[in-house]
Scaffold this active site. Structure first.
Site, short mmCIF file in Angstrom:
data_model
loop_
_atom_site.label_atom_id
_atom_site.label_comp_id
_atom_site.label_asym_id
_atom_site.label_seq_id
_atom_site.Cartn_x
_atom_site.Cartn_y
_atom_site.Cartn_z
N LYS A 57 0.86 -1.28 -0.06
CA LYS A 57 -0.01 -0.15 0.06
C LYS A 57 0.93 1.34 -0.01
O LYS A 57 1.35 1.52 1.11
CB LYS A 57 -0.84 0.12 1.35
CG LYS A 57 -1.92 0.87 0.94
CD LYS A 57 -2.63 1.72 2.28
CE LYS A 57 -1.86 2.88 2.74
NZ LYS A 57 -2.14 4.03 1.88
N GLU A 115 9.96 17.50 14.37
CA GLU A 115 10.11 17.00 13.00
C GLU A 115 9.42 17.87 12.07
O GLU A 115 8.25 17.69 11.98
CB GLU A 115 10.12 15.64 12.76
CG GLU A 115 10.57 15.35 11.32
CD GLU A 115 10.51 13.83 10.95
OE1 GLU A 115 11.28 13.27 10.13
OE2 GLU A 115 9.52 13.32 11.18
N GLU A 167 10.46 2.52 10.12
CA GLU A 167 11.68 3.40 9.85
C GLU A 167 10.64 4.67 9.98
O GLU A 167 9.81 4.91 9.17
CB GLU A 167 12.11 3.24 8.33
CG GLU A 167 13.15 4.36 8.00
CD GLU A 167 13.67 4.48 6.73
OE1 GLU A 167 13.79 5.46 6.29
OE2 GLU A 167 13.76 3.59 6.27
N CYS A 178 13.81 11.17 6.27
CA CYS A 178 13.82 11.07 7.46
C CYS A 178 15.28 11.09 7.99
O CYS A 178 15.67 11.48 9.12
CB CYS A 178 13.58 9.44 7.76
SG CYS A 178 14.36 8.27 6.87
#
Length: 501
Positions: free
Chosen positions: A189, A395, A264, A298
């Site tokens: 997905k 973040e 992750e 990331c």
């Protein structure tokens, strides 16, 4: 030399087939439409790229059943045969690398200079894990005086792979290639903001001879297709790349069926520049690791920690370079930063500009929209931050750098480790013993010393704290996609305790 006009003309050719049919799901080797659709739009100008088949729980159920039915034969296939198929996939990725890169740029806003290489890295991922496939099940011999212990590894079964919208093609191959090499079947997905290259990958895999049902593609939203995938009893594990908050949701949703998870997740990664560093090289790395890929990565070095004695000089050089970064159309070969993925994300990043002002940091560069069409943000730099500020803790995931200063090694480590995340760390110093001390004490899964992020495929990739669970790369990937079995053979007639004799 290839120009923007050339890229646009070629892109139009590649997209033509999706305008009428839309982007379909692919289940058990067959195209599958949907009762409902959603749209994918280009962040360049918000124009419609294509409609996308909206998968739901029923779609996921069909895909999971197809993966389950295909699993026994795929798992039993000799490793050298899986290797040959995966190499054919890599060949086709290379043959269609320009198409993949053009579509990825238009769908995500990432600059051509990076996406042209990301497609080829996807082929490299398939080749690397293809070569490991014949030995993926190899185990160890662990003898004792009384028993000969033999370990072996076996594919865990059908797995779910949920991938993000930043560099989606490369990250999809990073998850799917080792799963297939291990003998698992996959339900994929992709993120709803970037479905285009996932469809291209699924087509390539089946053109290369991947049996029906081994890789199934279902597009959809997190609460629909995503949740159904993480809760489905036939799916044995979930590999996910994305936000930390979403990772927590997936873990909760998969808990009822005791799913194995590999995450992750996010990062607020420090790059620490000591006074004895090669400042010119450090500057290049700092800028590359936060402003390349639009800052939507990331592993970006989103917090710059500079030693006080060189901070003014370093900041002066930094501001000049940031103001010189070229923002533009992602298919222009000269562009360094393209538009952000979507208005939702654009609003989030611009919101952090306001938060930076509220925090009391100094806006040294950027902080504004570029143009009045598309989701372009000028590369942004805040200086004079303190560790407790939100722009130093949270973040942002955009072309947004926050700088802090430190007096000594202890303060640098205190600031670097003082966040919820722990994915990467970057250290710049010419003192070897300091490099060893600091890298040992940094709370991060991956650390680069005097370097930007340079990935070597056999090495482990992953984070600590809120940045993830588990490791990718080399044999570490197989540890996730496979179960380990131990068989103990008795060596002679050792004494067994007798009960009830």
């Amino acid at each position: 030399m290839t120009t923007l006009a050339t890229h646009l003309a070629r892109l139009d050719t590649h997209l033509a087939r999706f305008r009428d049919s839309g982007i379909l799901n692919l289940i058990d080797g067959q195209d599958v439409a949907a009762a409902n659709w959603f749209e994918t739009r280009s962040p360049v100008d918000d124009s419609l790229i294509a409609k996308v088949a909206l998968g739901d729980a029923a779609t996921i159920d069909a895909a999971a059943k197809a993966a389950k039915a295909a699993f026994p034969a795929w798992a039993a296939m000799p490793g050298d045969q899986r290797k040959a198929i995966l190499h054919r996939i890599a060949d086709l990725i290379e043959a269609r690398a320009e198409e993949i890169a053009l579509c990825e740029c238009w769908d995500t806003g990432q600059a051509w200079r990076f996406m042209s290489k990301a497609a080829l890295r996807g082929a490299e991922n398939f080749r690397f894990f293809a070569d490991l496939a014949p030995g993926a099940r190899d185990g160890q011999s662990l003898p004792t005086p009384t028993h000969w212990n033999v370990t072996s590894r076996h594919p865990i079964g059908p797995v779910g792979v949920i991938t993000p919208w930043n560099t989606p093609f490369m990250l999809s191959t990073w998850k799917i290639a080792p799963a297939l090499a291990a003998g698992c079947t996959v339900v994929h997905k992709p993120a709803e903001f970037s479905p285009l290259s996932a469809r291209l990958l699924a087509e390539i895999c089946h053109e290369a001879g991947l049996p029906p049902g081994v890789l199934n593609l279902v597009n959809g939203m997190g609460e629909g297709a995503g949740r159904a995938l993480t809760e489905h009893p036939d799916i044995k594990a979930i590999a996910f790349v994305g936000e930390t908050k979403t990772g927590s949701m997936i873990m909760r949703q998969g808990s009822e069926t005791l799913k194995r998870v590999h995450f992750e997740l996010g990062g607020k990664n420090p790059v620490i520049v000591f006074e004895d560093a090669d400042l010119e090289r450090a500057l290049d790395a700092v800028i590359f690791m936060i402003y390349s890929l639009n800052g939507e990565r990331c592993t970006s070095s989103s917090r710059l920690l500079v030693q006080e004695s060189v901070a003014d000089r370093f900041h002066d050089m930094l501001v000049k370079r940031v103001n010189n970064i070229k923002v533009g159309h992602p298919l222009d070969p000269a562009t360094e930063v393209g538009p952000l993925i979507h208005k939702t994300h654009f609003d989030k990043v611009m919101g952090y500009v306001a938060i930076g002002h509220e925090d009391g940091a100094a806006l040294a560069a950027g902080g504004s929209r570029v143009g009045d069409q598309g989701w372009f943000v000028r590369p942004t730099l805040f200086t004079g931050a303190t560790p407790a500020m939100r722009i130093a803790q949270e973040e942002v995931f955009g072309p947004f750098l926050t700088t802090l200063t430190f007096a000594d090694e202890e303060e640098a480590l205190r600031i670097a480790n003082g966040v919820a995340y722990g994915l990467t760390g970057y250290v710049w110093t010419n003192d070897l013993t300091r490099a060893l001390r600091v890298s040992d004490r940094l709370e991060a899964g991956m650390i680069w010393v005097n370097s930007e992020n340079v990935r070597h495929l056999p090495t482990p990739f992953g984070g600590v704290k809120a940045s993830g669970i588990g490791r990718d790369g080399g044999d570490w990937s197989f540890e996730f996609y496979m179960e380990t079995k131990n068989t103990a053979f008795a060596l002679g007639h050792h004494k067994i305790q007798r009960l009830g004799a």
